[in-house]
Write an enzyme that holds these catalytic residues in place. Structure first.
Site, PDB file in Angstrom:
ATOM      1  N   LYS A 114      -5.894   0.499   4.475  1.00  0.00           N
ATOM      2  CA  LYS A 114      -4.466   0.832   4.521  1.00  0.00           C
ATOM      3  C   LYS A 114      -4.101   1.495   5.840  1.00  0.00           C
ATOM      4  O   LYS A 114      -3.000   1.303   6.345  1.00  0.00           O
ATOM      5  CB  LYS A 114      -4.073   1.728   3.339  1.00  0.00           C
ATOM      6  CG  LYS A 114      -3.969   0.962   2.033  1.00  0.00           C
ATOM      7  CD  LYS A 114      -3.295   1.783   0.951  1.00  0.00           C
ATOM      8  CE  LYS A 114      -3.294   1.069  -0.382  1.00  0.00           C
ATOM      9  NZ  LYS A 114      -2.955   1.927  -1.506  1.00  0.00           N
ATOM     10  N   LYS A 196      -9.214 -10.595  -2.024  1.00  0.00           N
ATOM     11  CA  LYS A 196      -8.612 -10.195  -3.300  1.00  0.00           C
ATOM     12  C   LYS A 196      -7.144 -10.648  -3.379  1.00  0.00           C
ATOM     13  O   LYS A 196      -6.429 -10.557  -2.377  1.00  0.00           O
ATOM     14  CB  LYS A 196      -8.683  -8.655  -3.366  1.00  0.00           C
ATOM     15  CG  LYS A 196      -8.164  -8.041  -4.623  1.00  0.00           C
ATOM     16  CD  LYS A 196      -8.191  -6.516  -4.529  1.00  0.00           C
ATOM     17  CE  LYS A 196      -6.956  -5.978  -3.849  1.00  0.00           C
ATOM     18  NZ  LYS A 196      -6.725  -4.541  -4.048  1.00  0.00           N
ATOM     19  N   LYS A 199      -0.410  -8.246  -3.827  1.00  0.00           N
ATOM     20  CA  LYS A 199       1.010  -8.469  -3.572  1.00  0.00           C
ATOM     21  C   LYS A 199       1.346  -8.299  -2.092  1.00  0.00           C
ATOM     22  O   LYS A 199       2.335  -8.834  -1.605  1.00  0.00           O
ATOM     23  CB  LYS A 199       1.836  -7.490  -4.415  1.00  0.00           C
ATOM     24  CG  LYS A 199       3.238  -7.988  -4.658  1.00  0.00           C
ATOM     25  CD  LYS A 199       4.066  -6.986  -5.424  1.00  0.00           C
ATOM     26  CE  LYS A 199       5.538  -7.362  -5.383  1.00  0.00           C
ATOM     27  NZ  LYS A 199       6.375  -6.331  -5.956  1.00  0.00           N
TER      28      LYS A 199
END
Ligand code: TYM
Length: 332
Positions: A114, A196, A199
């Protein structure tokens, strides 16, 4: 609460969950209610570790709450609440932060990912995210935490934090166990099946959203990336087909051998269509129930208010004991 093991799990308020969230976690939350005491929450405090539009966050949190109910979480059987409504999570988080090492947090792969994706906002909340997650779980002394594989590292850290606290202050926290299913714990992207399903993927065809309509779901599956041979079988190197087989298996309950014989001699096109149809039909009642619940704001409000009251009552007992253990003076 009855004398059964305690389950805790949470999900970020993305508004509509992905098929990965659903297969890896949420679809199990309903059935678990019959065997365990279950506590589930929508983690809006975790969500603000990346920038959020406040209006959308509020809407997404409400939608996620309703969607959990539409997926089978029953607020009469479980404690279902919104994280920011229950102050004990933030209170315990501080204490756990003081028992978590900088080095441990630096090793978290999700933090590294992130912070690469949002280099202009590597904030302290993003860094201490796993400590808040540990607080979510430990505030209830949960035994089991049903999650997908991507959360395993965070859970191991939660156990280490609990263990360290127990060593320093005397045995207190239950060491939570991950509860990870064998099949479907990591649903992959339909476009890059080594990654993976998420969204945040830029390609909308990579990810099925559980509120997508039937045509959209079928179209996304038709475009799923596979391989150049033509055999429908589960084998190393066939990441795209393995992923579709996993999805089909979890949705229909058929094992891989049954799927292989069902599609023997058939082409990838037929298989993709069958997976698309099975997923869309399976999710149809979820979409209908979500629409019904979303229209009843009063009922939703009643559920999340009561859920927060129950969660606060439960966790307050535990967190006030933690306050005593670390040496805080009793207020009354
Ligand atoms: P979140 O919101 O990213 O995901 C919710 C759940 O969905 C699972 N999941 C997947 N499973 C299989 N395949 C995928 N592609 C996939 N994508 C997501 C996740 O593993 C998760 O179980 N930090 C957590 C939320 C959280 C939490 C907690 C969980 C906060 N506090 C305490 C358990 C206990 C998260 O961001 O999950």
């Amino acid at each position: 609460m009855e004398d059964k093991k305690l389950i805790f799990s949470g999900i970020q308020p993305t508004g509509t969950f992905t098929l990965g969230n659903y297969i890896g976690a949420v679809r199990n939350w309903g059935p678990l209610q019959d065997q365990y005491n279950c506590i589930y929450c929508v983690v809006d405090m975790h969500a603000i570790t990346v920038r959020q539009d406040p209006v959308k966050l509020r809407q997404n949190t409400m939608n996620s709450y309703a969607l959990l109910m539409a997926c089978g979480v029953d607020p009469e059987k479980s404690i279902l609440f919104i994280q920011s409504h229950v102050k004990t999570h933030a209170e315990l988080n501080w204490i756990l932060c003081c028992n978590t090492q900088f080095g441990e947090l630096s090793r978290m792969t999700q933090f590294k990912d992130k912070s690469q994706r949002h280099p202009d906002d590597v904030n302290a909340g993003l860094f201490t995210y796993p400590s808040l997650m540990a607080a979510d779980i430990l505030a209830y002394n949960a035994d089991l935490v049903p999650v997908g594989i991507d959360q395993k590292q965070h859970l191991e850290l939660a156990r280490n934090i609990a263990q360290r606290f127990n060593q320093r202050y005397g045995d207190f926290f239950t060491l939570p166990e991950p509860y990870i299913q064998e099949i479907g714990a990591k649903v992959m992207s339909l476009q890059e099946p080594t990654k993976k399903m998420s969204k945040s993927d830029e390609n909308p065809n990579a990810c099925i959203l559980i509120l997508d309509d039937k045509d959209t779901i079928i179209r996304k599956f038709k475009r799923a990336v596979t391989d150049s041979d033509a055999e429908i079988c589960y084998r190393e190197g066939k990441d795209g087909i393995n992923n579709l087989m996993t999805i089909y298996s979890t949705i229909t309950g058929k094992d891989f051998a049954a799927i292989e014989s069902e599609f023997a001699g058939k082409g990838y096109g037929d298989f993709k269509l069958a997976v698309g149809e099975a997923v869309a039909d399976h999710l149809e009642p979820v979409r209908t129930e979500f629409a019904r619940l979303s229209a009843d704001k009063e009922y939703l409000k009643k559920c999340y208010t009561e859920g927060a009251e129950k969660a606060l009552r439960y966790s307050q007992r535990i967190v006030s004991k933690v306050y005593r253990k670390v040496g805080f003076v009793d207020r009354t």
